[in-house]
Design a protein around this motif. Structure first.
Motif, short mmCIF file in Angstrom:
data_model
loop_
_atom_site.label_atom_id
_atom_site.label_comp_id
_atom_site.label_asym_id
_atom_site.label_seq_id
_atom_site.Cartn_x
_atom_site.Cartn_y
_atom_site.Cartn_z
N ILE A 147 -6.56 -5.52 -38.80
CA ILE A 147 -5.89 -6.82 -38.78
C ILE A 147 -4.43 -6.59 -39.15
O ILE A 147 -4.14 -6.18 -40.28
CB ILE A 147 -6.54 -7.80 -39.78
CG1 ILE A 147 -8.04 -7.96 -39.51
CG2 ILE A 147 -5.81 -9.14 -39.75
CD1 ILE A 147 -8.36 -8.58 -38.17
N PRO A 148 -3.48 -6.81 -38.24
CA PRO A 148 -2.08 -6.57 -38.58
C PRO A 148 -1.64 -7.38 -39.81
O PRO A 148 -1.75 -8.60 -39.85
CB PRO A 148 -1.33 -7.03 -37.33
CG PRO A 148 -2.32 -6.86 -36.21
CD PRO A 148 -3.64 -7.22 -36.84
N VAL A 162 -1.56 -5.66 -32.49
CA VAL A 162 -3.01 -5.47 -32.33
C VAL A 162 -3.28 -4.15 -31.62
O VAL A 162 -4.18 -3.39 -32.00
CB VAL A 162 -3.64 -6.66 -31.59
CG1 VAL A 162 -5.10 -6.36 -31.22
CG2 VAL A 162 -3.58 -7.92 -32.45
N ALA A 163 -2.50 -3.86 -30.58
CA ALA A 163 -2.66 -2.58 -29.86
C ALA A 163 -2.40 -1.40 -30.78
O ALA A 163 -3.15 -0.41 -30.79
CB ALA A 163 -1.74 -2.53 -28.65
N ASN A 164 -1.34 -1.50 -31.57
CA ASN A 164 -1.04 -0.41 -32.50
C ASN A 164 -2.12 -0.24 -33.55
O ASN A 164 -2.50 0.88 -33.91
CB ASN A 164 0.32 -0.67 -33.17
CG ASN A 164 1.49 -0.45 -32.24
OD1 ASN A 164 1.38 0.27 -31.25
ND2 ASN A 164 2.62 -1.06 -32.55
N ALA A 179 -11.35 -5.69 -32.60
CA ALA A 179 -9.96 -6.15 -32.63
C ALA A 179 -9.85 -7.59 -32.16
O ALA A 179 -10.70 -8.09 -31.42
CB ALA A 179 -9.09 -5.25 -31.76
N GLN A 180 -8.78 -8.24 -32.58
CA GLN A 180 -8.52 -9.61 -32.17
C GLN A 180 -8.19 -9.66 -30.68
O GLN A 180 -7.49 -8.80 -30.16
CB GLN A 180 -7.34 -10.18 -32.96
CG GLN A 180 -7.58 -10.29 -34.44
CD GLN A 180 -6.29 -10.25 -35.23
OE1 GLN A 180 -5.56 -9.25 -35.19
NE2 GLN A 180 -5.99 -11.31 -35.93
N TYR A 181 -8.70 -10.70 -30.01
CA TYR A 181 -8.27 -10.96 -28.63
C TYR A 181 -6.94 -11.69 -28.69
O TYR A 181 -6.84 -12.77 -29.28
CB TYR A 181 -9.30 -11.79 -27.87
CG TYR A 181 -8.87 -12.05 -26.45
CD1 TYR A 181 -9.16 -11.14 -25.45
CD2 TYR A 181 -8.13 -13.19 -26.11
CE1 TYR A 181 -8.74 -11.34 -24.14
CE2 TYR A 181 -7.71 -13.40 -24.82
CZ TYR A 181 -8.01 -12.48 -23.83
OH TYR A 181 -7.58 -12.68 -22.54
#
Length: 268
Positions: A147-148, A162-164, A179-181
């Motif tokens: 979660i960023p 989110v990608a990172n 991961a979050q959409y």
């Protein structure tokens, strides 16, 4: 959306952890997972007051696996049967020293740990690396949930972050990622393609209608996600079993949102 073929987990995984992964993921390499770990932080939550009844409803609907804390898992082992179990290890203290052995003792198929890339106070990434090394020694798959920054800092929940976070988790040793959409289908496809391990989309807060929850699952799978991990959007549904049935139709059957929604006899 048409889904064909089967899925083989990466060859870097020895036979035993690959076998455990197949307890979480169906033969097509996809999974509908129910997150039942809210009690670890909040105690009694809607839809989970009667733990055994909650799990029975999910199994009736065709759930592939559940994510739960050790107490919940022990209490519902009889109802869970042969469905997959991901043991949640989120804690106030690092869990690498006890979590993997505990998971093996209780027959879990994978572990889960939330991490917070970009958090200036505690990223938990060091704990993830330590847990990944220990899990590897035991042949236990590990799912990371990046979660960023934090759940509260929604401004940080960008496509790039989110990608990172997904990539950092995989690089740290996670065998699969929750991961979050975020963004469009095309943007989320970039998140999926840049993550070198299977990625599941999380459901997040309760959606305005059941149809919104089904649409998220449809879009995530269209982007290449291997399935979903839904908590409140399943257990707080009017009929959790029917919501699971609808999600299974989308994730495993490639159904449209309209077709899947026919499983629900509630207002959309």
């Amino acid at each position: 959306m048409t889904l064909t073929g089967s899925y083989t987990f990466p060859e870097h995984l020895p036979a035993w952890p690959r076998r455990r992964m197949h307890h979480v993921f169906a033969p097509d390499g996809r999974a509908v997972v129910a997150a039942l770990d809210a009690g670890l932080k909040y105690g009694v939550k809607p839809g989970l007051g009667d733990a055994r009844a909650a799990v029975r409803r999910l199994v009736d609907g065709g759930i592939d696996a559940v994510l739960a804390g050790i107490g919940f898992a022990r209490a519902t082992a009889g109802e869970l049967g042969g469905r997959g179990l991901i043991l949640a290890l989120d804690s106030e203290i690092p869990s690498a020293g006890y979590g993997v052995e505990q998971a093996v003792r209780y027959g879990a198929d994978a572990l889960e740990l939330k991490v917070f890339p970009g958090n200036p106070d505690r990223t938990v990434l060091g704990e993830l690396r330590e847990l990944a090394a220990e899990a590897d020694r035991w042949g236990m798959p590990l799912m990371a949930e990046p979660i960023p920054v934090s759940f509260a800092n929604t401004e940080a929940h960008t496509v790039t972050n989110v990608a990172n976070g997904a990539r950092i988790s995989a690089e740290a040793g996670a065998d699969f990622v929750k991961a979050q959409y975020v963004g469009t289908v095309e943007e989320f496809a970039g998140v999926v393609s840049s993550c070198p391990v299977p990625l599941l989309a999380l459901g997040g807060p309760v959606k305005p209608t059941p149809r919104h929850a089904l649409q998220l699952a449809h879009d995530a799978v269209a982007a290449g996600a291997r399935g979903v991990v839904y908590g409140r959007n399943i257990v707080e549904a009017e009929r959790p079993d029917l919501m699971v049935e609808a999600l299974v139709e989308i994730v495993h059957g490639g159904a449209s949102v309209d077709a899947a929604a026919k499983h629900l006899n509630v207002a959309l």
